[in-house]
Design a protein around this motif. Structure first.
Motif, PDB file in Angstrom:
ATOM      1  N   CYS A 117      62.679  37.106  85.601  1.00  0.00           N
ATOM      2  CA  CYS A 117      61.226  36.612  85.578  1.00  0.00           C
ATOM      3  C   CYS A 117      60.685  37.409  86.635  1.00  0.00           C
ATOM      4  N   HIS A 133      57.460  22.026  85.548  1.00  0.00           N
ATOM      5  CA  HIS A 133      57.415  20.975  84.711  1.00  0.00           C
ATOM      6  C   HIS A 133      57.231  19.758  85.761  1.00  0.00           C
ATOM      7  N   ALA A 168      61.116  26.901  86.216  1.00  0.00           N
ATOM      8  CA  ALA A 168      60.316  26.107  85.065  1.00  0.00           C
ATOM      9  C   ALA A 168      60.431  24.806  85.309  1.00  0.00           C
ATOM     10  N   LYS A 169      61.665  24.354  85.431  1.00  0.00           N
ATOM     11  CA  LYS A 169      61.741  22.900  85.869  1.00  0.00           C
ATOM     12  C   LYS A 169      60.717  22.311  87.100  1.00  0.00           C
ATOM     13  N   PHE A 220      56.476  28.877  80.532  1.00  0.00           N
ATOM     14  CA  PHE A 220      58.159  28.324  80.627  1.00  0.00           C
ATOM     15  C   PHE A 220      58.273  27.205  79.776  1.00  0.00           C
ATOM     16  N   THR A 244      66.278  28.693  85.554  1.00  0.00           N
ATOM     17  CA  THR A 244      65.355  27.686  85.013  1.00  0.00           C
ATOM     18  C   THR A 244      64.738  26.810  86.131  1.00  0.00           C
ATOM     19  N   CYS A 298      63.792  39.343  78.634  1.00  0.00           N
ATOM     20  CA  CYS A 298      64.452  38.466  77.631  1.00  0.00           C
ATOM     21  C   CYS A 298      65.624  39.384  76.818  1.00  0.00           C
ATOM     22  N   LEU A 317      64.731  29.390  77.328  1.00  0.00           N
ATOM     23  CA  LEU A 317      64.533  30.157  78.744  1.00  0.00           C
ATOM     24  C   LEU A 317      66.008  30.261  79.230  1.00  0.00           C
ATOM     25  N   GLU A 318      66.957  29.336  79.194  1.00  0.00           N
ATOM     26  CA  GLU A 318      68.052  29.428  79.728  1.00  0.00           C
ATOM     27  C   GLU A 318      68.885  30.343  78.806  1.00  0.00           C
ATOM     28  N   SER A 345      59.665  26.098  76.845  1.00  0.00           N
ATOM     29  CA  SER A 345      61.240  25.666  76.277  1.00  0.00           C
ATOM     30  C   SER A 345      62.236  26.142  77.172  1.00  0.00           C
ATOM     31  N   LEU A 346      62.659  25.023  78.019  1.00  0.00           N
ATOM     32  CA  LEU A 346      63.689  25.245  79.119  1.00  0.00           C
ATOM     33  C   LEU A 346      64.895  25.672  78.058  1.00  0.00           C
TER      34      LEU A 346
END
Lengths: 540, 279
Positions: free
Chosen positions: A229, A152, A148-149, A216, A145, A246, A222-223, A218-219
């Motif tokens: 990815c 964000h 993704a972070k 991305f 993630t 997924c 995602l986790e 919802s973290l």
């Protein structure tokens, strides 16, 4: 040509060759030379444990991706120190002489006439890097993630995400609308399970950051659910494809459209900053926590042993309702605390918070560099010259006009894009990327002169494409000059106009901006002479 | 319980009497279909069916079987009326929405017949509230003529996988495209929004796929605004069945377990947005 103020022109010299010599494991020296045989050494610093980066590099180069020539041979240098990511609020250009300007470095475009920025600069380090080969499309397979972070975090900076796949990694950048904060996340190839990028073809694009955020979103999920990815950039079809593999066989594919973009790179010189600090992000998070979320600006002041962080209170504001919050941090709370200049800088807190969220989630140390706010020195005036006869393609115009007269040598050096307080400063723009800020708040801390009696302040700011031989091969979109409009102060604003051979729409926009300035200038007695005569080719 | 001690004689005047120990068993289901103000109630000896429609293109039905109710008495073969669903839900939640374990609102719903209001007796902790809601002439719900014989493709999925997809759907897309096929991509949800398109693929052998019965490759588009309300039902459900028929009409059936573990069904019918060439 002088109008109400001064014109400063910079003729760019092309310095095509950058030579790096490894003096020891940790020190590299670099020098630039141009075709005329002029050369100048570049001052380099040493970052402990890492490879030093030439001070005019736009982004911290992943050390293992550093390549250089030794004589006629190309060599690669690798270290174990990871590359990093930077956020720069706010930025101020520092003028270098033309000789210090490199032109290119190993495919990482530098800014001709690039000026390292002073100002507050945050960086932190991420993962290690490795070399990797080539193809036409960027393909990166990544788990986790962190990406993704990062996205964000970039969304807290600006509205657009600039994506640039490079050999040394995938660069994700963003800049805020007032160009006072910039962030760059460089994901080295080793971050990905597979990373292939086409060499020889610099590709850049930008897209609305909200669309990437949607991938991305919802973290937490995602986790839990995303196993892999896959990011593929297909510049022929103008699609950036994110495929999330997924659990339970579910596959999410997002095909995002993008626009070609200019290069977005901040130039900075980490090693020349007087003050350097490093700490765990927890310290900074705990510090900013005390300020209300709506707070825009904070001022950081340092002495040898202490750092003060306080909110910036407008002096003109309602003093009875103002609340001043001040924190004092001792030097031993930091992992590294080196102060050479007792300075204060004021910057916008909002963008920093975005970075801190990321830093805290990764637990990586944050390094903070700053020097003086808005430091820029006045270049010597060039001899008066005929504006129109110049080779417009290869010079920069920066003109600061104001009602208040005054010699250029007096007064504190201040950048041109500030408000009416600073009247005399000029700055040269860079060819490619220019980031500067409109820190009116900074001017209050740095300017010692009183604001002159100005009715308006206008700034014309020009940048041009490289010489005509290269124009045909380079798309206009790769030209980049950024300037910010000061929203707050009607008396000060900045303009930019691109090369005269750029597209008509840009031209018309520029003309519109120029007209805007004329309206304001009518109140000034000297308005009639305050406008540059356009080049005849422009009229056509 | 005070409600049950009411004289049985009163019941003679009622055409429909339905009692629940926990009113939430009804209100939760009704929330899943509340996208319009008015709902058509249709009661038969089998149970209660509540229908909500939107512009004749979307129809949602909630089925609460007679067995769910502690008491379900109906005098005629079929009783129908229309009420304001929002008002009804407000009444069912009149004691507040907070969920305290062991405390529930008891409900007794009574209807005297055509022209009479719907009477609700609600009790919690000894406090009784009587609500009378005016009824209206029931409209005839649209018959989508969706019959099982016409179904070309049917898929039953566990809701949790769809919940994530629906919560992430790109709302700037006007349509949701559903592709069902015996071959790749099997079951795909696609959106076409401002920033690009997105596809959610569910393979037929996935753990989440309980049943996969597709006979023909079909791609149909449905207006996102019509399907958006169905996410409420999806959130409550544990399984969902997705069926399309030869005309491209979509039937979504949600299996909902209430607080007591009993099963209710919610069904959505939706018209396709446009004809898409079958591949």
């Amino acid at each position: 040509r002088c109008f109400c103020g001064r014109v400063v022109r910079r003729k760019l010299k092309k310095l095509p060759k950058l030579t790096l010599s490894v003096l020891s494991k940790e020190v590299i020296s670099a020098s630039l030379s141009d075709s005329a045989g002029n050369s100048c050494p570049l001052p380099l610093g040493v970052i402990p444990g890492s490879v030093a980066c030439p001070n005019t590099l736009s982004s911290p180069v992943s050390p293992s991706m550093l390549s250089f020539w030794e004589g006629k041979e190309k060599r690669f240098l690798s270290t174990s120190q990871p590359p990093g990511c930077c956020i720069f609020p706010p930025l101020r250009p520092k003028l270098l002489s033309a000789a210090e300007v490199p032109n290119s470095f190993e495919g990482i475009p530098l800014l001709p006439n690039s000026k390292p920025f002073t100002g507050l600069l945050f960086t932190f380090w991420m993962l290690v890097a490795a070399l990797s080969p080539s193809c036409l499309h960027v393909e990166a397979v990544v788990v986790g993630t962190v990406l993704a972070k990062a996205i964000h975090s970039l969304s807290r900076i600006g509205d657009e995400l600039y994506v640039e796949p490079q050999e040394d990694g995938l660069a994700l950048r963003s800049v805020n609308s007032s160009r006072s904060a910039y962030a760059c996340f460089l994901f080295a190839p080793l971050f990905f399970s597979r990373y292939t990028v086409h060499t020889g073809h610099t590709f850049r694009c930008k897209m609305a950051i909200k669309s990437v955020q949607a991938v991305f979103r919802s973290l937490a999920s995602l986790e839990k659910t995303v196993e892999k990815c896959h990011i593929e950039l297909d510049d022929q079809n103008n699609r950036l494809t994110f495929t999330l593999h997924c659990k339970h066989g579910l596959m999410k594919t997002h095909n995002l459209s993008f626009q070609d973009s200019e290069s977005l790179q901040a130039v900075f010189d980490k090693d020349s900053y007087a003050n350097v600090f490093r700490s765990h992000p927890r310290l900074l998070v705990d510090t900013v926590m005390h300020f209300p979320p709506s707070l825009e600006e904070v001022t950081v002041s340092v002495s040898d042993e202490r750092m003060w962080v306080r909110n910036h209170v407008e002096e003109e504001g309602d003093q009875s309702k103002a609340m001043l919050t001040e924190l004092c941090l001792a030097s031993d709370e930091f992992d590294h605390f080196a102060v050479q200049a007792h300075n204060s800088v004021t910057f916008c807190l909002k963008e920093l918070r975005g970075l801190l969220v990321f830093a805290e989630s990764t637990g990586l140390p944050i390094s903070m560099y700053f020097d003086e706010p808005g430091r820029a020195h006045t270049p010597p005036l060039p001899p008066p010259d005929d504006f129109m006869n110049d080779d417009i393609d290869s010079y920069l115009i920066a003109m600061d006009t104001s009602v208040a007269p005054g010699p250029s040598a007096t007064g504190p050096p201040t950048p041109p894009f500030a408000d009416s307080i600073c009247s005399k400063q000029t700055a040269a723009a860079s060819h490619r990327t220019r980031l500067h800020s409109e820190e009116e708040e900074e001017e209050e801390t740095t300017s010692s002169g009183r604001p002159p009696n100005k009715k308006f302040c206008s700034l014309f700011f020009g940048s041009v494409l490289p010489p005509s031989s290269q124009i045909s091969t380079q798309p206009v979109s790769s030209q980049q000059v950024l300037a910010s409009d000061s929203e707050d102060d009607v008396h000060s604003f900045s303009l930019f106009f691109l090369n005269l051979s750029s597209s008509f729409s840009l031209l018309s926009r520029t003309l519109r901006l120029i007209l805007l300035s004329l309206e304001l200038s009518f109140s000034s007695p000297s308005s009639s002479t305050c406008f540059p005569v356009p080049d005849p080719s422009l009229k056509s | 319980m005070p409600l049950s001690t009411q004289s049985q004689g009163d019941d003679e005047q009622y055409v429909l009497v339905a009692s629940l120990d926990n009113a939430r068993n009804l209100s939760n289901i009704l929330k899943a279909i509340t996208f319009k103000d008015h709902a058509i109630f249709s009661a038969t000896p089998n149970g209660l069916k509540v229908t909500v429609e939107d512009s004749k293109c979307l129809q949602a039905n909630a089925f609460i079987q007679a067995e769910i109710f502690q008491e379900f008495t109906i005098r005629d073969d079929s009783v129908g009326f229309q009420v304001n669903l929002t008002v009804l839900l407000d009444c069912l939640n009149i004691f507040g929405g907070s969920i305290v374990p062991g405390v529930s609102t008891a409900l007794r719903m009574c209807y005297k017949g055509y022209g009479y209001p719907l009477t609700l007796f609600l009790e919690e902790g000894g406090v009784v509230t009587v609500c009378k809601i005016n009824t209206q002439e029931p409209e005839e719900p649209v018959d989508f003529e969706f019959c099982s014989t016409n179904v070309t493709n049917k898929v039953i999925l566990l809701s949790e996988s769809l919940k994530e997809a629906f919560s992430e759907l790109d709302m700037t897309s006007e349509v949701l495209q559903i592709t069902m096929s015996p071959s790749q991509p099997y079951f795909r949800l696609s959106t076409f929004g401002n920033s690009g398109n997105a596809h959610y693929d569910y393979p037929k052998d996935s753990d989440m796929m309980e049943l996969f019965r597709c006979t023909k490759t079909q791609t149909n588009r449905y207006k996102m605004s019509l399907l958006k309300p169905s996410t409420k039902a999806l959130a409550l459900s544990c399984k969902v069945s997705v069926r399309t028929d030869s005309r491209g009409f979509l039937s979504l059936q949600y299996l909902v377990r209430n607080d007591d573990g009993q099963i209710c069904f919610v069904e959505y019918f939706c018209c396709p947005d446009e004809e898409v060439e079958e591949q």
